[in-house]
Scaffold this active site. Structure first.
Site, PDB file in Angstrom:
ATOM      1  N   ASP A  34      21.143 -11.788   8.744  1.00 21.93           N
ATOM      2  CA  ASP A  34      21.107 -10.872   9.817  1.00 21.93           C
ATOM      3  C   ASP A  34      22.587 -10.381  10.134  1.00 21.93           C
ATOM      4  OD1 ASP A  34      20.708  -9.836  12.758  1.00 21.93           O
ATOM      5  OD2 ASP A  34      18.820 -10.817  12.443  1.00 21.93           O
ATOM      6  N   ASP A  61      24.484  -7.517   5.706  1.00 18.91           N
ATOM      7  CA  ASP A  61      23.715  -6.165   5.985  1.00 18.91           C
ATOM      8  C   ASP A  61      22.539  -6.249   4.689  1.00 18.91           C
ATOM      9  OD1 ASP A  61      22.298  -3.645   6.002  1.00 18.91           O
ATOM     10  OD2 ASP A  61      24.088  -3.014   6.853  1.00 18.91           O
ATOM     11  N   PHE A  83      11.973  -8.984   8.362  1.00 20.48           N
ATOM     12  CA  PHE A  83      11.983  -8.492   9.524  1.00 20.48           C
ATOM     13  C   PHE A  83      12.852  -7.525   9.926  1.00 20.48           C
ATOM     14  CE2 PHE A  83      10.790 -13.370  10.155  1.00 20.48           C
ATOM     15  CZ  PHE A  83       9.688 -13.169  10.929  1.00 20.48           C
ATOM     16  N   ALA A  84      14.001  -7.479   9.264  1.00 16.37           N
ATOM     17  CA  ALA A  84      15.020  -6.667   9.422  1.00 16.37           C
ATOM     18  C   ALA A  84      14.751  -5.210   9.277  1.00 16.37           C
ATOM     19  CB  ALA A  84      16.193  -6.948   8.462  1.00 16.37           C
ATOM     20  N   TYR A 154       8.915   6.254  12.895  1.00 14.89           N
ATOM     21  CA  TYR A 154       8.961   4.842  12.507  1.00 14.89           C
ATOM     22  C   TYR A 154       7.850   4.335  11.731  1.00 14.89           C
ATOM     23  CZ  TYR A 154       8.075  -0.066  13.908  1.00 14.89           C
ATOM     24  OH  TYR A 154       7.792  -1.292  14.000  1.00 14.89           O
ATOM     25  N   PHE A 183       0.284  -6.186  16.273  1.00 21.59           N
ATOM     26  CA  PHE A 183      -0.231  -5.386  17.390  1.00 21.59           C
ATOM     27  C   PHE A 183       0.975  -5.518  18.271  1.00 21.59           C
ATOM     28  CE2 PHE A 183      -4.113  -3.112  16.632  1.00 21.59           C
ATOM     29  CZ  PHE A 183      -4.292  -3.631  15.293  1.00 21.59           C
ATOM     30  N   GLY A 299       2.625  10.856  23.487  1.00 24.11           N
ATOM     31  CA  GLY A 299       2.289  10.238  22.086  1.00 24.11           C
ATOM     32  C   GLY A 299       1.642   9.010  22.460  1.00 24.11           C
ATOM     33  N   ASP A 300       1.286   8.486  23.650  1.00 23.28           N
ATOM     34  CA  ASP A 300       0.500   7.335  24.107  1.00 23.28           C
ATOM     35  C   ASP A 300      -0.893   7.397  23.597  1.00 23.28           C
ATOM     36  OD1 ASP A 300       2.514   5.455  24.806  1.00 23.28           O
ATOM     37  OD2 ASP A 300       2.181   5.553  26.801  1.00 23.28           O
TER      38      ASP A 300
HETATM   39  P1  NAD Z   1      14.599  -7.278  16.340  1.00 23.15           P
HETATM   40  O1  NAD Z   1      15.207  -5.902  16.690  1.00 23.15           O
HETATM   41  O2  NAD Z   1      14.579  -7.985  17.770  1.00 23.15           O
HETATM   42  O3  NAD Z   1      14.955  -8.072  14.872  1.00 23.15           O
HETATM   43  C1  NAD Z   1      15.378  -7.436  14.155  1.00 23.15           C
HETATM   44  C2  NAD Z   1      16.596  -8.327  13.369  1.00 23.15           C
HETATM   45  O4  NAD Z   1      16.982  -7.398  12.345  1.00 23.15           O
HETATM   46  C3  NAD Z   1      17.807  -8.010  14.389  1.00 23.15           C
HETATM   47  O5  NAD Z   1      18.313  -9.654  14.466  1.00 23.15           O
HETATM   48  C4  NAD Z   1      18.701  -7.187  13.689  1.00 23.15           C
HETATM   49  O6  NAD Z   1      20.330  -7.509  13.884  1.00 23.15           O
HETATM   50  C5  NAD Z   1      18.422  -7.196  12.313  1.00 23.15           C
HETATM   51  N1  NAD Z   1      18.773  -6.238  11.594  1.00 23.15           N
HETATM   52  C6  NAD Z   1      18.708  -5.094  11.865  1.00 23.15           C
HETATM   53  N2  NAD Z   1      19.064  -4.181  10.694  1.00 23.15           N
HETATM   54  C7  NAD Z   1      19.436  -4.974   9.757  1.00 23.15           C
HETATM   55  C8  NAD Z   1      20.159  -5.058   8.423  1.00 23.15           C
HETATM   56  N3  NAD Z   1      20.386  -3.727   8.054  1.00 23.15           N
HETATM   57  N4  NAD Z   1      20.695  -6.096   8.078  1.00 23.15           N
HETATM   58  C9  NAD Z   1      20.325  -7.055   8.491  1.00 23.15           C
HETATM   59  N5  NAD Z   1      20.001  -7.507   9.650  1.00 23.15           N
HETATM   60  C10 NAD Z   1      19.262  -6.271  10.227  1.00 23.15           C
HETATM   61  O7  NAD Z   1      13.027  -6.918  16.289  1.00 23.15           O
HETATM   62  P2  NAD Z   1      11.714  -7.792  16.319  1.00 23.15           P
HETATM   63  O8  NAD Z   1      10.863  -7.285  17.521  1.00 23.15           O
HETATM   64  O9  NAD Z   1      11.928  -9.021  16.018  1.00 23.15           O
HETATM   65  O10 NAD Z   1      10.862  -7.017  15.173  1.00 23.15           O
HETATM   66  C11 NAD Z   1      10.946  -7.442  14.168  1.00 23.15           C
HETATM   67  C12 NAD Z   1      10.334  -6.750  12.763  1.00 23.15           C
HETATM   68  O11 NAD Z   1       8.925  -6.596  13.235  1.00 23.15           O
HETATM   69  C13 NAD Z   1      10.743  -5.357  12.714  1.00 23.15           C
HETATM   70  O12 NAD Z   1      10.701  -4.570  11.483  1.00 23.15           O
HETATM   71  C14 NAD Z   1       9.717  -4.297  13.528  1.00 23.15           C
HETATM   72  O13 NAD Z   1       9.772  -3.020  13.037  1.00 23.15           O
HETATM   73  C15 NAD Z   1       8.387  -5.038  13.354  1.00 23.15           C
HETATM   74  N6  NAD Z   1       7.574  -5.121  14.436  1.00 23.15           N
HETATM   75  C16 NAD Z   1       7.793  -5.399  15.673  1.00 23.15           C
HETATM   76  C17 NAD Z   1       7.145  -5.046  16.825  1.00 23.15           C
HETATM   77  C18 NAD Z   1       7.459  -5.418  18.058  1.00 23.15           C
HETATM   78  O14 NAD Z   1       7.019  -4.854  19.129  1.00 23.15           O
HETATM   79  N7  NAD Z   1       8.472  -6.267  18.497  1.00 23.15           N
HETATM   80  C19 NAD Z   1       5.866  -4.834  16.599  1.00 23.15           C
HETATM   81  C20 NAD Z   1       5.346  -4.187  15.445  1.00 23.15           C
HETATM   82  C21 NAD Z   1       6.323  -4.544  14.003  1.00 23.15           C
HETATM   83  C1  UD1 Z   2       4.888   0.955  21.292  1.00 24.14           C
HETATM   84  C2  UD1 Z   2       5.088   1.509  20.286  1.00 24.14           C
HETATM   85  C3  UD1 Z   2       4.661   1.195  19.032  1.00 24.14           C
HETATM   86  C4  UD1 Z   2       5.056  -0.421  18.873  1.00 24.14           C
HETATM   87  C5  UD1 Z   2       4.795  -1.302  20.164  1.00 24.14           C
HETATM   88  C6  UD1 Z   2       5.631  -2.618  20.091  1.00 24.14           C
HETATM   89  C7  UD1 Z   2       5.148   3.911  21.018  1.00 24.14           C
HETATM   90  C8  UD1 Z   2       4.277   5.359  21.168  1.00 24.14           C
HETATM   91  N1  UD1 Z   2       4.562   2.951  20.451  1.00 24.14           N
HETATM   92  O1  UD1 Z   2       3.461   0.746  21.626  1.00 24.14           O
HETATM   93  O2  UD1 Z   2       4.890   1.649  17.789  1.00 24.14           O
HETATM   94  O3  UD1 Z   2       4.634  -1.059  17.715  1.00 24.14           O
HETATM   95  O4  UD1 Z   2       5.262  -0.653  21.106  1.00 24.14           O
HETATM   96  O5  UD1 Z   2       4.885  -3.376  20.929  1.00 24.14           O
HETATM   97  O6  UD1 Z   2       6.132   3.875  21.810  1.00 24.14           O
HETATM   98  N2  UD1 Z   2       3.594   1.365  29.696  1.00 24.14           N
HETATM   99  C9  UD1 Z   2       3.893   1.713  31.065  1.00 24.14           C
HETATM  100  N3  UD1 Z   2       5.200   1.725  31.482  1.00 24.14           N
HETATM  101  C10 UD1 Z   2       6.212   1.230  30.750  1.00 24.14           C
HETATM  102  C11 UD1 Z   2       6.045   0.874  29.446  1.00 24.14           C
HETATM  103  C12 UD1 Z   2       4.810   0.788  29.015  1.00 24.14           C
HETATM  104  O7  UD1 Z   2       2.815   2.094  31.670  1.00 24.14           O
HETATM  105  O8  UD1 Z   2       7.303   1.275  31.475  1.00 24.14           O
HETATM  106  C13 UD1 Z   2       2.239   1.341  29.203  1.00 24.14           C
HETATM  107  C14 UD1 Z   2       2.202   2.322  27.848  1.00 24.14           C
HETATM  108  O9  UD1 Z   2       1.689   3.474  28.247  1.00 24.14           O
HETATM  109  C15 UD1 Z   2       0.928   1.676  27.245  1.00 24.14           C
HETATM  110  C16 UD1 Z   2       1.146   0.207  27.523  1.00 24.14           C
HETATM  111  O10 UD1 Z   2       1.965   0.140  28.776  1.00 24.14           O
HETATM  112  O11 UD1 Z   2      -0.224   1.951  27.885  1.00 24.14           O
HETATM  113  C17 UD1 Z   2       2.071  -0.623  26.371  1.00 24.14           C
HETATM  114  O12 UD1 Z   2       3.107  -0.189  26.199  1.00 24.14           O
HETATM  115  P1  UD1 Z   2       4.369  -0.484  25.097  1.00 24.14           P
HETATM  116  O13 UD1 Z   2       4.386  -1.839  25.464  1.00 24.14           O
HETATM  117  O14 UD1 Z   2       5.453   0.649  24.938  1.00 24.14           O
HETATM  118  O15 UD1 Z   2       3.283  -0.485  23.742  1.00 24.14           O
HETATM  119  P2  UD1 Z   2       2.787   0.465  23.065  1.00 24.14           P
HETATM  120  O16 UD1 Z   2       2.596   1.727  23.544  1.00 24.14           O
HETATM  121  O17 UD1 Z   2       1.415  -0.037  22.327  1.00 24.14           O
END
Ligand code: NAD
Ligand code: UD1
Length: 343
Positions: A34, A61, A83-84, A154, A183, A299-300
């Site tokens: 990380d 990195d 994950f990064a 994204y 999800f 976009g929602d």
């Molecule tokens: P996060 O930002 O908490 O974790 C990502 C980690 O990657 C961080 O610790 C960051 O410092 C590290 N990182 C970023 N760029 C880097 C680089 N160039 N080199 C080395 N380290 C780097 O995010 P998260 O919520 O833990 O998500 C992890 C993965 O899951 C991501 O790829 C994200 O797109 C995917 N994902 C997350 C969600 C969500 O809602 N959290 C949903 C769907 C998919």
């Molecule tokens: C968002 C991202 C999605 C990502 C996911 C991570 C968008 C369009 N999509 O999805 O790519 O994978 O987060 O978990 O950003 N809401 C409120 N008030 C708030 C925040 C959210 O009402 O302050 C509502 C939203 O309208 C939605 C639900 O809560 O109906 C969940 O929102 P959010 O947690 O942002 O997730 P996603 O929209 O599903």
């Protein structure tokens, strides 16, 4: 027998840190790679406390291919979880090139390093993808063969990486690639020691609700109550990060056990509305969460949730925790660490 090592790029982040704990509990030896671009080094002490020994860390990195190659040679991991990357949809619209660099070039760098470092037998590779690749789905629950309609840079970067890894696997059948489409990950470790620590104003529902409950923000804005859903608010498939972490353990075990690869939804199969989450959180923290209904967020989508049956068939995995545990664990983390890892 020596423990099998698993490299976690982004292992200091939200999902990576929970997966780190689950892997150690499963008898594997995770190594964190990380650069702390979106995480706090204080997580390392918490992981030490939770698992009884300090985590192994490679600070750097993922875009630095020769260095990643040296890390792979040093640890000879049996598996890698990537994950990064960057994960904010709105930010990706404003800064698409940064998203392509970090997400697509980052995964390419890792894949090239794996190719260069491994002589014939590459480590099993698990990739963090997202349900956002489905865009606005025609039907719920969403199966893996639903149309793919990424509607943001994204989502497009995640789909591009999925396709790149599948092409690499076609060219080199020794590659084993597990693609996991998450999800909505929420919740925290039940100890309250690790959790989600967003920088700035949270984009996502659960961290925002947590910050309102702890008094950092006055109220939640509910983005629209006129959707065609049971109470008019958006419905999503929230998955406890502990279940998600176990999904990664199951995916790695399947690939290490000979499975050649898969693309799987990781979700609960159940949808919850915004107001249902607000209500459950109020019960978890012992007071109502104030909210105001405002306009829809551009976009929602109204409603989506997973069909997770393929993950159950292939991995024998399913979620065990519901929104009560998600809210209780989020609250424990937030109330014990009101400002996250920084204090
Ligand atoms: P996060 O930002 O908490 O974790 C990502 C980690 O990657 C961080 O610790 C960051 O410092 C590290 N990182 C970023 N760029 C880097 C680089 N160039 N080199 C080395 N380290 C780097 O995010 P998260 O919520 O833990 O998500 C992890 C993965 O899951 C991501 O790829 C994200 O797109 C995917 N994902 C997350 C969600 C969500 O809602 N959290 C949903 C769907 C998919
Ligand atoms: C968002 C991202 C999605 C990502 C996911 C991570 C968008 C369009 N999509 O999805 O790519 O994978 O987060 O978990 O950003 N809401 C409120 N008030 C708030 C925040 C959210 O009402 O302050 C509502 C939203 O309208 C939605 C639900 O809560 O109906 C969940 O929102 P959010 O947690 O942002 O997730 P996603 O929209 O599903």
């Amino acid at each position: 027998m020596p423990q099998q090592s698993i490299l976690l790029t982004g292992g200091a982040g939200y999902i990576g840190s929970h997966t780190f704990v689950a892997l150690r509990e499963a008898g594997l030896e995770p190594v964190i790679l990380d650069n702390f671009a979106n995480s706090h080094p204080a997580v390392l002490d918490r992981l030490h406390k939770l698992t009884g020994k300090p985590p192994l860390l490679e600070k750097g990195d993922v875009l630095d291919t020769p260095w990643v190659e040296s890390v792979l040679k040093r640890h000879a991991p049996a598996g890698v979880v990537h994950f990064a990357g960057l994960k904010a949809v709105g930010e990706s619209v404003a800064q698409p090139l940064r998203y392509y660099r970090q997400n697509v070039a980052g995964a390419l760098s890792l894949a090239e390093a794996i190719q260069n470092a491994s002589n014939g037998t590459p480590p099993a590779l698990v990739f963090s993808s997202t349900a956002t690749v489905y865009g606005d789905p025609d039907n719920v629950p969403v199966r893996e063969d639903a149309p793919l309609r990424p509607s943001s840079p994204y989502a497009q970067t995640k789909l591009d990486v999925e396709n790149m890894l599948l092409a690499a696997q076609v060219a080199q059948p020794a590659w084993r690639v597990g693609i996991l489409r998450y999800f909505n990950p929420v919740g925290a470790h039940p100890s309250g020691l690790i959790g989600e620590d967003p920088s700035g104003i949270p984009n996502n529902l659960m961290p925002f609700v947590s910050q309102v409950a702890v008094g950092l923000r006055p109220h939640l804005s509910v983005f629209g109550n006129d959707y065609p859903t049971r109470d008019g608010t958006g419905v999503r498939d929230y998955i406890h990060v502990q279940d998600l972490a176990l999904g990664h353990v199951a995916a790695l075990k399947a690939l290490l056990g000979g499975n050649q690869g898969f693309t799987l939804n990781l979700g609960s199969g159940r949808g919850s509305s915004v107001l249902e989450i607000v209500d459950a959180f109020g019960k978890a923290c012992g007071k109502p969460v104030p909210y105001q209904v405002v306009a829809r967020r551009p976009g929602d989508v109204a409603e989506y949730y997973a069909d997770p049956s393929k993950a159950n068939e292939v991995l024998g995995w399913q979620t065990r925790l519901g929104i009560e545990e998600m809210c209780a664990d989020s609250w424990r983390w937030q109330s014990r660490n009101p400002r996250g890892y920084a204090g």
